[in-house]
Design an enzyme around this catalytic site. Structure first.
Site: not given
Ligand code: GLY
Ligand code: MN
Ligand code: MN
Length: 485
Positions: A400, A452
C-alpha cells in the site's frame, strides 16, 4: 496580494521573496523541531513553508479560472467526558497548509492571475490559550503560514458566501467531511437562487480528491525527508525492541519499549496503533490488544511505525522470543523473507503496482507446497494461485502507499489498470503467512506460527531505496540481535 504563479520549487522561492516584499516574514513553525538533515540536498529548517506554497501553486495550475477550493481541518473529538482524543490533522488540509490546529478552513481562490490563499482559524485568546495551548491566530496565519488573508473560523459560514459569489466552480473533498457536504448544498442553494443570483451561470460543485490524491502520490523532497526520518527513528526502535525481547514476558512491555524509543527521538505519535502479538496472536493481522503473556517458545510479530510531523512509516518484523527459531518457524520465516525480497526487487519506475504481488505469490505458494502445508495435487503453482489456494495462509495484499497516512489513500489503479511506479512514490512490501487452528488438516507443529515482514520503500530514478532497512531482517541477524550473541 501575493501571486503564486509557478510550479517549481525554485519558482515558489521567488513567490516567497515577493511575499517578503509584502512584509511577510519568512518564518516557519518547525524551527524548534531540530530537523537534522538525512540528505545533503535538503537544508535543515529553512525550506519547509515553501513546499506548502509550492503545492498550492501546483493545485492552482490544475483548476480552472474562477474556482474556489475549500479544505476543512479536522476538529477535536471527545474520547470521554471532558477529554479529547489526541488531535490529528486532516491530511489533505495539512498537505496544502502545514497548519496543525483544529477548527480551521483553507480556501483557495483562483481568478485569472490572482491566486488567493485564505485561512480561517481560531483567533488568539489569552484565556483559552492559557488553558488549552497556543494558537497561531489571525496574524500567525499570515506571517507563519503565508496566508494572504485570514479570518476567524466563526466567520466562515457568512464569509464563504461572499467568496463564492461570481465564481464558477466549488471544489472540496466530497464525502470526507459530512457537515461540509451539507453546508456546500446550502451554499449552492443561496448562490444559485435564480431570484438573487448575480452569477451569469450557476456555481458547480466538484470533488478535489482526484487532484490532491494524485499530488500526494509523488512525494516531494521534504516529504521524502520526513518519511525517511520517521522510518529511521522507527527502525532503530524496532532494533531496541528486539534487544529487549529476551526478558520480556508480556506483549505490552515491547509496545512500551517501541513507544519510548520513538518518542525519545521526537516521533511522539504513532502512525497506527502498534501491533504486538505473541504466539497465536501473530496470526491476527491487526491485533492491537497487546496484553497477552509471551512464552519463550513463541514467535513475536511487531508491526509498528511512528509518525514524524504527520508523516508515517510502516515496519513489521517477526522474531523468536527465545532468540532461536524452531525448525518450523525457521522454514516459514525463510519463505516469507524470500517472497518479500522478490517483491522489493520489482520496484522500479515503469514497473506496475501488481508486479510486486505477482513476484510474491509464487514464492509463497512454492514454499507452502515444499514444506507440505499445501497439497499441490498435481497442480502447477500458477493453477494454485489461480484457485487462491494460498488464501487460508495469506489473506491480504502485499502493498500500500505510505505518506501522510499509513494507508495513503491514492488509488492503485487508473482507468482499471494498475499504475506504473514513478520516482517519489512510497509504498510497503509486506507478505506474510499466518497459520492457526482455523486451518483444517494440518500438522499441529505448524500451529500459531505467524510471520509478516514489512518495509517502507521509496521508488527512486533507477529502482528503490528501503527507508526502513536498518532493522535486522536476515534470519541469523534476527537471532543474533534477540539473543544478544
Ligand atoms: N500496519 C498496518 C499495515 O501494515 O498495513
Ligand atoms: Mn502496511
Ligand atoms: Mn504494518
Amino acid at each position: 496580494m501575493k501571486k503564486i504563479l509557478s510550479v517549481s520549487l525554485t519558482a515558489s522561492l521567488i513567490s516567497l521573496s515577493c511575499a517578503n516584499e509584502n512584509n511577510k516574514e519568512q518564518t516557519n513553525s518547525f524551527r524548534s523541531l531540530n530537523l537534522h538533515p538525512v540528505s545533503a540536498t535538503l537544508a535543515p529548517e529553512v525550506l519547509e513553508m515553501k513546499y506548502f506554497a509550492d503545492r498550492r501553486a501546483r493545485l492552482f495550475e490544475q483548476i480552472p479560472d474562477n474556482s474556489v477550493v475549500v479544505l476543512p481541518s479536522h476538529s477535536e473529538i471527545i474520547s470521554s467526558y471532558d477529554q479529547n482524543y489526541s488531535f490529528r490533522q486532516d491530511s489533505n488540509f495539512y498537505y496544502m497548509t502545514g497548519f496543525n490546529e483544529p477548527d480551521s478552513v483553507a480556501v483557495l481562490v483562483k481568478n485569472g492571475q490572482e491566486h488567493k490563499f485564505i485561512l480561517f482559524v481560531r483567533p488568539n485568546d489569552p484565556l483559552r490559550e492559557q488553558w488549552n495551548g497556543y494558537r497561531a491566530g489571525l496574524e500567525g496565519a499570515k506571517t507563519q503560514y503565508l496566508a494572504d488573508e485570514s479570518y476567524e473560523f466563526s466567520d466562515f459560514d457568512t464569509k464563504i458566501l461572499e467568496i463564492l459569489n461570481n465564481q464558477d466552480m466549488l471544489y472540496f473533498d466530497l464525502g470526507s467531511h459530512k457537515e461540509y457536504d451539507t453546508k456546500a448544498i446550502s451554499w449552492l442553494e443561496v448562490i444559485n437562487n435564480p431570484r438573487t443570483r448575480i452569477n451569469s451561470k450557476p456555481l458547480q460543485i466538484a470533488s478535489i480528491g482526484n487532484i490532491t490524491l494524485e499530488m500526494r502520490l509523488i512525494k516531494d523532497d521534504y516529504e521524502q525527508y520526513l518519511i525517511e526520518k520517521a522510518s529511521k527513528i522507527s527502525a532503530a526502535a524496532h532494533t531496541k525492541v528486539m534487544q529487549a525481547a529476551l526478558t520480556a514476558n508480556h506483549e505490552y512491555e515491547l509496545e512500551a519499549e517501541f513507544r519510548y524509543e520513538t518518542a525519545k527521538f521526537g516521533a511522539t505519535k504513532q502512525s497506527y496503533e502498534p501491533i504486538v502479538g505473541a504466539g497465536r496472536n501473530t496470526t491476527v493481522l491487526h491485533y492491537i490488544e497487546n496484553d497477552a503473556d509471551i512464552q519463550r517458545t513463541d514467535l513475536v510479530l511487531i508491526d509498528a511505525g511512528a509518525e514524524y510531523m504527520n508523516y508515517a512509516t510502516d515496519i513489521t518484523r517477526t522474531f523468536p522470543a527465545s532468540g532461536k527459531f524452531s525448525e518450523e518457524q525457521k522454514q516459514i520465516y525463510n519463505i516469507v523473507l524470500k517472497a518479500q525480497l522478490a517483491g522489493i526487487e520489482q520496484i522500479k519506475p515503469g514497473h506496475t503496482y501488481d508486479q510486486m504481488n505477482k513476484a510474491i505469490l509464487p514464492v509463497l505458494v512454492e514454499g507452502l507446497v515444499e514444506v507440505g502445508l499445501l497439497d499441490a495435487n498435481g497442480k502447477s503453482v500458477e493453477q494454485l494461485i489461480e484457485e487462491n489456494a494460498y488464501r487460508p495462509f495469506y489473506m491480504h495484499s502485499c502493498c500500500h502507499w505510505v505518506g501522510l497516512d499509513v494507508h495513503d489513500p491514492s488509488s492503485q489503479k487508473v482507468n482499471g489498470k494498475f499504475r506504473e511506479l514513478k520516482p517519489g512514490m512510497v509504498l510497503t512490501v509486506e507478505p506474510g503467512l499466518y497459520i492457526n487452528d482455523t486451518i483444517k488438516d494440518i500438522d499441529s507443529k505448524w500451529i500459531n506460527i505467524g510471520v509478516r515482514i514489512e518495509d517502507t520503500v521509496l521508488v527512486t530514478e533507477d529502482g528503490y531505496k528501503i527507508l526502513t532497512k536498518d532493522v535486522p531482517k536476515q534470519l541469523s541477524e534476527v537471532e543474533q540481535v534477540v539473543s544478544g550473541q
